[in-house]
Design a protein around this motif. Structure first.
Motif, PDB file in Angstrom:
ATOM      1  N   ALA A   7      -8.966 -22.322  37.672  1.00  0.00           N
ATOM      2  CA  ALA A   7     -10.016 -21.995  36.704  1.00  0.00           C
ATOM      3  C   ALA A   7     -10.306 -23.220  35.857  1.00  0.00           C
ATOM      4  O   ALA A   7      -9.479 -24.122  35.760  1.00  0.00           O
ATOM      5  CB  ALA A   7      -9.588 -20.836  35.808  1.00  0.00           C
ATOM      6  N   ALA A   8     -11.451 -23.203  35.239  1.00  0.00           N
ATOM      7  CA  ALA A   8     -11.786 -24.240  34.263  1.00  0.00           C
ATOM      8  C   ALA A   8     -11.336 -23.758  32.885  1.00  0.00           C
ATOM      9  O   ALA A   8     -11.336 -22.555  32.611  1.00  0.00           O
ATOM     10  CB  ALA A   8     -13.288 -24.500  34.255  1.00  0.00           C
ATOM     11  N   GLY A  10     -11.647 -22.594  29.388  1.00  0.00           N
ATOM     12  CA  GLY A  10     -12.778 -21.869  28.810  1.00  0.00           C
ATOM     13  C   GLY A  10     -13.159 -20.634  29.618  1.00  0.00           C
ATOM     14  O   GLY A  10     -13.813 -19.742  29.110  1.00  0.00           O
ATOM     15  N   GLU A  11     -12.757 -20.578  30.881  1.00  0.00           N
ATOM     16  CA  GLU A  11     -13.064 -19.402  31.702  1.00  0.00           C
ATOM     17  C   GLU A  11     -12.148 -18.224  31.385  1.00  0.00           C
ATOM     18  O   GLU A  11     -12.517 -17.085  31.631  1.00  0.00           O
ATOM     19  CB  GLU A  11     -12.957 -19.732  33.190  1.00  0.00           C
ATOM     20  CG  GLU A  11     -14.056 -20.595  33.707  1.00  0.00           C
ATOM     21  CD  GLU A  11     -13.959 -20.862  35.195  1.00  0.00           C
ATOM     22  OE1 GLU A  11     -14.902 -21.473  35.726  1.00  0.00           O
ATOM     23  OE2 GLU A  11     -12.956 -20.471  35.823  1.00  0.00           O
ATOM     24  N   ILE A  12     -10.976 -18.507  30.850  1.00  0.00           N
ATOM     25  CA  ILE A  12     -10.049 -17.441  30.469  1.00  0.00           C
ATOM     26  C   ILE A  12     -10.063 -17.379  28.945  1.00  0.00           C
ATOM     27  O   ILE A  12      -9.656 -18.330  28.276  1.00  0.00           O
ATOM     28  CB  ILE A  12      -8.628 -17.705  30.991  1.00  0.00           C
ATOM     29  CG1 ILE A  12      -8.650 -17.868  32.521  1.00  0.00           C
ATOM     30  CG2 ILE A  12      -7.685 -16.579  30.579  1.00  0.00           C
ATOM     31  CD1 ILE A  12      -7.343 -18.304  33.120  1.00  0.00           C
ATOM     32  N   PRO A  13     -10.532 -16.270  28.374  1.00  0.00           N
ATOM     33  CA  PRO A  13     -10.647 -16.203  26.907  1.00  0.00           C
ATOM     34  C   PRO A  13      -9.283 -16.218  26.227  1.00  0.00           C
ATOM     35  O   PRO A  13      -8.267 -15.863  26.835  1.00  0.00           O
ATOM     36  CB  PRO A  13     -11.358 -14.868  26.674  1.00  0.00           C
ATOM     37  CG  PRO A  13     -11.107 -14.065  27.897  1.00  0.00           C
ATOM     38  CD  PRO A  13     -10.942 -15.039  29.028  1.00  0.00           C
ATOM     39  N   ARG A  18      -6.611 -13.645  33.724  1.00  0.00           N
ATOM     40  CA  ARG A  18      -7.409 -13.641  34.950  1.00  0.00           C
ATOM     41  C   ARG A  18      -6.452 -13.596  36.128  1.00  0.00           C
ATOM     42  O   ARG A  18      -5.439 -14.297  36.137  1.00  0.00           O
ATOM     43  CB  ARG A  18      -8.259 -14.888  35.048  1.00  0.00           C
ATOM     44  CG  ARG A  18      -8.928 -15.009  36.427  1.00  0.00           C
ATOM     45  CD  ARG A  18      -9.758 -16.221  36.567  1.00  0.00           C
ATOM     46  NE  ARG A  18     -11.041 -15.923  35.943  1.00  0.00           N
ATOM     47  CZ  ARG A  18     -12.050 -16.767  35.924  1.00  0.00           C
ATOM     48  NH1 ARG A  18     -11.919 -17.951  36.449  1.00  0.00           N
ATOM     49  NH2 ARG A  18     -13.180 -16.434  35.371  1.00  0.00           N
ATOM     50  N   VAL A  20      -5.754 -14.505  39.971  1.00  0.00           N
ATOM     51  CA  VAL A  20      -6.188 -15.435  41.008  1.00  0.00           C
ATOM     52  C   VAL A  20      -5.299 -15.233  42.228  1.00  0.00           C
ATOM     53  O   VAL A  20      -4.198 -14.689  42.128  1.00  0.00           O
ATOM     54  CB  VAL A  20      -6.122 -16.911  40.529  1.00  0.00           C
ATOM     55  CG1 VAL A  20      -7.044 -17.142  39.347  1.00  0.00           C
ATOM     56  CG2 VAL A  20      -4.708 -17.317  40.182  1.00  0.00           C
ATOM     57  N   HIS A  31      -3.893 -16.860  28.699  1.00  0.00           N
ATOM     58  CA  HIS A  31      -4.241 -17.892  27.726  1.00  0.00           C
ATOM     59  C   HIS A  31      -3.819 -17.390  26.346  1.00  0.00           C
ATOM     60  O   HIS A  31      -4.403 -16.436  25.827  1.00  0.00           O
ATOM     61  CB  HIS A  31      -5.745 -18.140  27.772  1.00  0.00           C
ATOM     62  CG  HIS A  31      -6.226 -19.152  26.794  1.00  0.00           C
ATOM     63  ND1 HIS A  31      -7.546 -19.269  26.462  1.00  0.00           N
ATOM     64  CD2 HIS A  31      -5.581 -20.099  26.077  1.00  0.00           C
ATOM     65  CE1 HIS A  31      -7.701 -20.234  25.578  1.00  0.00           C
ATOM     66  NE2 HIS A  31      -6.512 -20.746  25.329  1.00  0.00           N
ATOM     67  N   TYR A  36      -1.401 -21.985  28.496  1.00  0.00           N
ATOM     68  CA  TYR A  36      -1.623 -21.145  29.666  1.00  0.00           C
ATOM     69  C   TYR A  36      -0.290 -20.843  30.339  1.00  0.00           C
ATOM     70  O   TYR A  36       0.578 -21.706  30.421  1.00  0.00           O
ATOM     71  CB  TYR A  36      -2.566 -21.847  30.650  1.00  0.00           C
ATOM     72  CG  TYR A  36      -3.958 -22.000  30.079  1.00  0.00           C
ATOM     73  CD1 TYR A  36      -4.908 -21.011  30.273  1.00  0.00           C
ATOM     74  CD2 TYR A  36      -4.301 -23.111  29.328  1.00  0.00           C
ATOM     75  CE1 TYR A  36      -6.175 -21.133  29.743  1.00  0.00           C
ATOM     76  CE2 TYR A  36      -5.568 -23.239  28.787  1.00  0.00           C
ATOM     77  CZ  TYR A  36      -6.506 -22.251  28.998  1.00  0.00           C
ATOM     78  OH  TYR A  36      -7.758 -22.373  28.456  1.00  0.00           O
TER      79      TYR A  36
END
Length: 137
Positions: A7-8, A10-13, A18, A20, A31, A36
């Motif tokens: 992920a980038a 910012g993609e995980i609040p 998330r 994967v 996050h 992380y």
């Protein structure tokens, strides 16, 4: 061990997660406070999704009626039966001596570091025989 971009930033609040899939393994990424964490998405108790679980803090009590709350959002509560796991270590707080969720190392790296080579493209010998193109694999 191999590295995988999942992920980038910012993609995980913040305080979010998330799920994967990496090499067939479902992994929950969390996050928390700018850090992380990654754990297997399967609860070792009965297989519930840890990614669907709730982030909570650690509550301890030295005596009845007095509670100490610490480590906000660093404890993960399984979505099925509420078993709790430390997202830093995977340690179970329901059965700390024998049950642990598997953890994975997580790093945040700049995109330019990921783009540096050397990269080697996989090639295959190709030949033309009459009217057919043949690729040898």
């Amino acid at each position: 061990m191999s590295r995988h971009v999942v992920a980038a930033v910012g993609e995980i609040p913040l305080n979010g997660s998330r799920k994967v899939t990496v090499k067939g393994r479902e992994i929950a990424i969390f996050h928390v406070a700018g850090e992380y964490f990654a754990l297997t998405d399967r609860c070792p108790h009965e297989g519930g999704s840890l990614c669907a679980g709730r982030l909570i803090g650690l509550v301890r009590s030295q005596e009845p009626g007095r509670y100490d709350y610490s480590r906000p959002n660093e404890m993960l509560q399984c979505s099925w039966h509420g078993w709790e796991f430390d997202i830093r270590t995977g340690q179970s707080y329901c059965d700390p001596d024998s049950i642990r969720a598997r953890t994975y190392e997580v790093k945040v790296e700049p995109g330019e570091a990921l783009a540096k080579g050397p990269f080697v493209a996989e090639t295959f010998p190709v030949s033309v025989e009459g009217e057919y193109i043949v690729v040898e694999v």
